[in-house]
Design a protein around this motif. Structure first.
Motif, PDB file in Angstrom:
ATOM      1  N   LEU A 198       0.828  -1.208   0.000  1.00  0.00           N
ATOM      2  CA  LEU A 198       0.000   0.000   0.000  1.00  0.00           C
ATOM      3  C   LEU A 198       0.859   1.254   0.000  1.00  0.00           C
ATOM      4  O   LEU A 198       0.576   2.231  -0.710  1.00  0.00           O
ATOM      5  N   GLU A 199       1.921   1.242   0.807  1.00  0.00           N
ATOM      6  CA  GLU A 199       2.835   2.390   0.855  1.00  0.00           C
ATOM      7  C   GLU A 199       3.529   2.584  -0.497  1.00  0.00           C
ATOM      8  O   GLU A 199       3.757   3.724  -0.917  1.00  0.00           O
ATOM      9  N   LEU A 200       3.847   1.482  -1.145  1.00  0.00           N
ATOM     10  CA  LEU A 200       4.478   1.582  -2.464  1.00  0.00           C
ATOM     11  C   LEU A 200       3.525   2.214  -3.465  1.00  0.00           C
ATOM     12  O   LEU A 200       3.926   3.096  -4.244  1.00  0.00           O
ATOM     13  N   PHE A 201       2.249   1.802  -3.451  1.00  0.00           N
ATOM     14  CA  PHE A 201       1.262   2.381  -4.355  1.00  0.00           C
ATOM     15  C   PHE A 201       1.080   3.874  -4.080  1.00  0.00           C
ATOM     16  O   PHE A 201       0.961   4.683  -5.012  1.00  0.00           O
ATOM     17  N   GLN A 202       1.068   4.254  -2.823  1.00  0.00           N
ATOM     18  CA  GLN A 202       0.928   5.666  -2.470  1.00  0.00           C
ATOM     19  C   GLN A 202       2.145   6.453  -2.939  1.00  0.00           C
ATOM     20  O   GLN A 202       2.015   7.594  -3.406  1.00  0.00           O
ATOM     21  N   LEU A 203       3.312   5.851  -2.802  1.00  0.00           N
ATOM     22  CA  LEU A 203       4.538   6.512  -3.249  1.00  0.00           C
ATOM     23  C   LEU A 203       4.548   6.692  -4.760  1.00  0.00           C
ATOM     24  O   LEU A 203       4.917   7.761  -5.267  1.00  0.00           O
ATOM     25  N   LEU A 204       4.137   5.660  -5.478  1.00  0.00           N
ATOM     26  CA  LEU A 204       4.087   5.756  -6.938  1.00  0.00           C
ATOM     27  C   LEU A 204       3.061   6.791  -7.386  1.00  0.00           C
ATOM     28  O   LEU A 204       3.263   7.485  -8.390  1.00  0.00           O
ATOM     29  N   ARG A 205       1.975   6.882  -6.647  1.00  0.00           N
ATOM     30  CA  ARG A 205       0.950   7.864  -6.992  1.00  0.00           C
ATOM     31  C   ARG A 205       1.483   9.284  -6.845  1.00  0.00           C
ATOM     32  O   ARG A 205       1.133  10.175  -7.622  1.00  0.00           O
ATOM     33  N   LYS A 206       2.331   9.520  -5.848  1.00  0.00           N
ATOM     34  CA  LYS A 206       2.917  10.847  -5.649  1.00  0.00           C
ATOM     35  C   LYS A 206       3.841  11.228  -6.804  1.00  0.00           C
ATOM     36  O   LYS A 206       4.009  12.405  -7.101  1.00  0.00           O
ATOM     37  N   HIS A 207       4.450  10.221  -7.440  1.00  0.00           N
ATOM     38  CA  HIS A 207       5.384  10.486  -8.547  1.00  0.00           C
ATOM     39  C   HIS A 207       4.816   9.936  -9.852  1.00  0.00           C
ATOM     40  O   HIS A 207       5.539   9.347 -10.658  1.00  0.00           O
TER      41      HIS A 207
ATOM     42  N   ILE B 145      14.659   7.443  -4.536  1.00  0.00           N
ATOM     43  CA  ILE B 145      14.462   8.812  -4.040  1.00  0.00           C
ATOM     44  C   ILE B 145      13.848   8.799  -2.651  1.00  0.00           C
ATOM     45  O   ILE B 145      14.246   9.554  -1.761  1.00  0.00           O
ATOM     46  N   ASP B 146      12.881   7.923  -2.455  1.00  0.00           N
ATOM     47  CA  ASP B 146      12.232   7.832  -1.141  1.00  0.00           C
ATOM     48  C   ASP B 146      13.206   7.353  -0.071  1.00  0.00           C
ATOM     49  O   ASP B 146      13.185   7.828   1.067  1.00  0.00           O
ATOM     50  N   MET B 147      14.078   6.420  -0.414  1.00  0.00           N
ATOM     51  CA  MET B 147      15.044   5.906   0.555  1.00  0.00           C
ATOM     52  C   MET B 147      16.079   6.956   0.929  1.00  0.00           C
ATOM     53  O   MET B 147      16.553   7.002   2.070  1.00  0.00           O
ATOM     54  N   LEU B 148      16.430   7.808  -0.031  1.00  0.00           N
ATOM     55  CA  LEU B 148      17.435   8.844   0.234  1.00  0.00           C
ATOM     56  C   LEU B 148      16.850  10.059   0.931  1.00  0.00           C
ATOM     57  O   LEU B 148      17.594  10.926   1.402  1.00  0.00           O
ATOM     58  N   ASN B 149      15.538  10.156   0.988  1.00  0.00           N
ATOM     59  CA  ASN B 149      14.879  11.273   1.659  1.00  0.00           C
ATOM     60  C   ASN B 149      14.814  10.970   3.158  1.00  0.00           C
ATOM     61  O   ASN B 149      14.012  10.136   3.601  1.00  0.00           O
ATOM     62  N   THR B 150      15.644  11.635   3.926  1.00  0.00           N
ATOM     63  CA  THR B 150      15.740  11.359   5.375  1.00  0.00           C
ATOM     64  C   THR B 150      14.894  12.311   6.216  1.00  0.00           C
ATOM     65  O   THR B 150      15.003  12.310   7.439  1.00  0.00           O
ATOM     66  N   ARG B 151      14.069  13.144   5.603  1.00  0.00           N
ATOM     67  CA  ARG B 151      13.230  14.051   6.360  1.00  0.00           C
ATOM     68  C   ARG B 151      12.130  13.297   7.105  1.00  0.00           C
ATOM     69  O   ARG B 151      11.701  12.236   6.681  1.00  0.00           O
TER      70      ARG B 151
ATOM     71  N   VAL C  32      10.083   2.923 -11.409  1.00  0.00           N
ATOM     72  CA  VAL C  32       9.787   2.430 -10.051  1.00  0.00           C
ATOM     73  C   VAL C  32      11.045   2.414  -9.202  1.00  0.00           C
ATOM     74  O   VAL C  32      11.025   2.823  -8.027  1.00  0.00           O
ATOM     75  N   ALA C  33      12.162   1.965  -9.778  1.00  0.00           N
ATOM     76  CA  ALA C  33      13.422   1.908  -9.036  1.00  0.00           C
ATOM     77  C   ALA C  33      13.879   3.309  -8.615  1.00  0.00           C
ATOM     78  O   ALA C  33      14.337   3.510  -7.488  1.00  0.00           O
ATOM     79  N   ILE C  34      13.741   4.279  -9.519  1.00  0.00           N
ATOM     80  CA  ILE C  34      14.154   5.648  -9.205  1.00  0.00           C
ATOM     81  C   ILE C  34      13.275   6.233  -8.103  1.00  0.00           C
ATOM     82  O   ILE C  34      13.771   6.882  -7.167  1.00  0.00           O
ATOM     83  N   ILE C  35      11.977   5.986  -8.173  1.00  0.00           N
ATOM     84  CA  ILE C  35      11.053   6.515  -7.159  1.00  0.00           C
ATOM     85  C   ILE C  35      11.363   5.922  -5.794  1.00  0.00           C
ATOM     86  O   ILE C  35      11.403   6.633  -4.785  1.00  0.00           O
ATOM     87  N   VAL C  36      11.593   4.628  -5.731  1.00  0.00           N
ATOM     88  CA  VAL C  36      11.931   3.981  -4.461  1.00  0.00           C
ATOM     89  C   VAL C  36      13.264   4.493  -3.936  1.00  0.00           C
ATOM     90  O   VAL C  36      13.425   4.735  -2.734  1.00  0.00           O
TER      91      VAL C  36
END
Length: 219
Positions: free
Chosen positions: A4-13, A187-193, A181-185
């Motif tokens: 579900l979190e992956l789908f939400q992340l993909l939806r944002k990008h 980017i999310d992993m490198l975002n430490t906020r 998908v790989a780039i989006i994931v």
């Protein structure tokens, strides 16, 4: 990360998820349709006539296993340097390096099929027929078989056999989708906020006891 979190992340990008596969697909379509040359394939089939024995005139190859061994021997001979060079010489060519030669045979038959692929429709037919003629001479000279007789001569193909542009475009689309998908994931992993109360609890090790809602117009 849950599904579900992956789908939400993909939806944002979603823009990246849509644009990158389209770019890869268009790029590959341009390369395959405008830069890749057509290739043509011509085929000829041959029947191997085994050598006769000196005693009773019957063939030395009387069972299916021996027939297949003979077919394999001739198939190897078809791709040998002596046959390839002899065929090229008859055609007035330096070599057959511009052509791809492949041989196939049935498990229980002395019939073998020779296929030649190249960029010239007329050329592949000439090469296939020249190799079929040359292998018969060589097979008799080395006493491998009495003769190799052509069943169907190769004709110049009227339509290209490759490249498979549809497959290339489909693979490019899937590759672009996977890359997005790989780039989006990544980017999310490198975002430490800290982006949620769950992130704050995990980072600080304490429970969140209150939240300040976001109000419209800064109020």
């Amino acid at each position: 990360m849950t599904l579900l979190e992956l789908f939400q992340l993909l939806r944002k990008h979603i823009k990246l998820l849509v644009v990158l596969p389209i770019v890869c697909t268009v790029a590959m379509a341009g390369v395959s349709f405008f830069m890749m040359e057509n290739t043509y394939t011509a085929s000829t089939s041959m029947y191997i006539l085994a050598r006769e024995s000196s005693a009773g005139g019957s063939t030395n190859y009387t069972d299916l296993s021996a027939s297949q061994m003979l077919a394999n021997d001739v198939a190897t001979l078809l791709q040998s340097d002596v046959v390839q060079d002899g065929s090229a010489k008859k055609l007035g060519l330096k070599s057959l390096s511009d052509y791809k030669v492949s041989v196939s045979s049935e498990t229980t038959s002395r019939v073998i099929t020779l296929s030649v692929t190249g960029k010239d429709a007329e050329g592949v037919a000439r090469v296939a027929n020249a190799i079929a003629e040359e292998v018969s001479e060589v097979a008799q000279n080395v006493q491998m078989a009495q003769s190799v007789n052509v069943i169907d001569r190769a004709d110049a193909p009227t339509s290209p056999s490759g490249p498979n542009r549809t497959l290339y475009v489909a693979v490019a689309f899937l590759a672009g989708l996977f890359a997005a998908v790989a780039i989006i994931v990544l980017i999310d992993m490198l975002n430490t906020r800290v982006r949620s109360s769950e992130d704050a609890e995990e980072l600080l090790g304490i429970s969140v006891i209150g939240r300040i809602p976001v109000l419209k117009d800064g109020r």
